[in-house]
Design a protein around this motif. Structure first.
Motif, mmCIF file in Angstrom:
data_model
loop_
_atom_site.group_PDB
_atom_site.id
_atom_site.type_symbol
_atom_site.label_atom_id
_atom_site.label_comp_id
_atom_site.label_asym_id
_atom_site.label_seq_id
_atom_site.Cartn_x
_atom_site.Cartn_y
_atom_site.Cartn_z
ATOM 1 N N ILE A 59 0.809 -1.221 0.000
ATOM 2 C CA ILE A 59 0.000 0.000 0.000
ATOM 3 C C ILE A 59 0.843 1.273 0.000
ATOM 4 O O ILE A 59 0.319 2.371 -0.075
ATOM 5 N N LEU A 60 2.167 1.116 0.070
ATOM 6 C CA LEU A 60 3.042 2.271 0.164
ATOM 7 C C LEU A 60 2.944 3.129 -1.095
ATOM 8 O O LEU A 60 3.148 2.654 -2.207
ATOM 9 N N ASN A 61 2.593 4.389 -0.925
ATOM 10 C CA ASN A 61 2.460 5.305 -2.064
ATOM 11 C C ASN A 61 3.643 6.262 -2.034
ATOM 12 O O ASN A 61 3.591 7.305 -1.388
ATOM 13 N N HIS A 62 4.701 5.914 -2.732
ATOM 14 C CA HIS A 62 5.907 6.725 -2.706
ATOM 15 C C HIS A 62 6.628 6.568 -4.044
ATOM 16 O O HIS A 62 6.572 5.515 -4.682
ATOM 17 N N LYS A 63 7.343 7.597 -4.452
ATOM 18 C CA LYS A 63 8.004 7.581 -5.756
ATOM 19 C C LYS A 63 9.053 6.491 -5.865
ATOM 20 O O LYS A 63 9.330 6.009 -6.965
ATOM 21 N N VAL A 64 9.651 6.068 -4.742
ATOM 22 C CA VAL A 64 10.668 5.030 -4.804
ATOM 23 C C VAL A 64 10.062 3.708 -5.282
ATOM 24 O O VAL A 64 10.707 2.938 -5.989
ATOM 25 N N VAL A 65 8.803 3.446 -4.923
ATOM 26 C CA VAL A 65 8.123 2.243 -5.393
ATOM 27 C C VAL A 65 7.929 2.318 -6.904
ATOM 28 O O VAL A 65 8.161 1.343 -7.629
ATOM 29 N N ASP A 66 7.509 3.479 -7.391
ATOM 30 C CA ASP A 66 7.347 3.673 -8.831
ATOM 31 C C ASP A 66 8.668 3.466 -9.566
ATOM 32 O O ASP A 66 8.706 2.870 -10.646
#
Length: 204
Positions: A134-141
């Motif tokens: 569920i982590l919404n962060h640019k690093v995941v993208d």
């Protein structure tokens, strides 16, 4: 002298016009220092056993100060995950070469590193995987972009949704870790097994 005392002394000796700017910068530095200390603690005991009060004692500060910076234990844990993912992504970029298959292998080796050794680890908490989802962060993208880039090179087929394949590749490797924890999958050749299952399915 405690770190909070040092910050207070600095603030008392600056001009009022700069006070807000300096205060924001000091808060950023303090937050970074506290997060690094929390990361070491999370690595050692895991989420369930982590106590804000113990972290406060180590840092020689108050529980309230830590809550003022991170709001809650859960939000502090999310920041910990972001930090770990940033380190993970940095390793991927540093070692990215021209061979997409080898790059995927490096991705898996870094991802599985903690889980396939004989060293004790606390990151097998189901909470860890839940937060990664569920982590919404640019690093995941950026991690998904890395995987998509490799898959475009490795599987250059027309009408292929490589972004979708990147998600499936991550999910498959997540599944191997969960299977390893449940005793259903040994660490032996786990990287090769992941690649074989995924690539055989993707080429169908």
């Amino acid at each position: 002298m405690k770190i909070d005392d040092i910050f207070d002394i600095i603030l008392k000796n600056i001009g009022k016009d700069l006070k807000q700017v300096i205060n924001e910068e000091l808060s950023r530095v303090k937050k970074e220092l506290y997060l690094n200390a929390a990361a070491r603690y999370f690595d050692e005991v895991g989420y369930k056993e982590f106590k804000i009060s113990d972290l406060a004692k180590e840092l020689e500060t108050s529980v309230g100060t830590i809550y003022n910076l991170f709001d809650s234990k859960e939000k502090l844990y999310v920041q910990y995950l972001v930090l770990k993912l940033e380190i993970f992504l940095g390793n991927l970029k540093e070692n990215e070469g021209s061979d997409p298959l080898e790059n995927l292998r490096v991705y898996l080796e870094y991802k599985y590193a903690k889980y396939i050794t004989n060293e004790p680890t606390t990151t097998n908490d189901s909470y860890f995987f839940h937060k990664l989802e569920i982590l919404n962060h640019k690093v995941v993208d950026e991690i998904y972009q890395y995987l998509t880039r490799q898959l475009r090179l490795l599987l250059p087929y027309e009408n292929t949704n490589h972004e979708h394949l990147a998600i499936l590749f991550k999910k498959l490797s997540d599944g191997f870790i969960v299977s390893h924890f449940s005793g259903q999958c040994s660490s032996e050749q786990i990287v090769d097994k992941t690649l074989d299952i995924f690539l055989n399915g993707a080429k169908q």
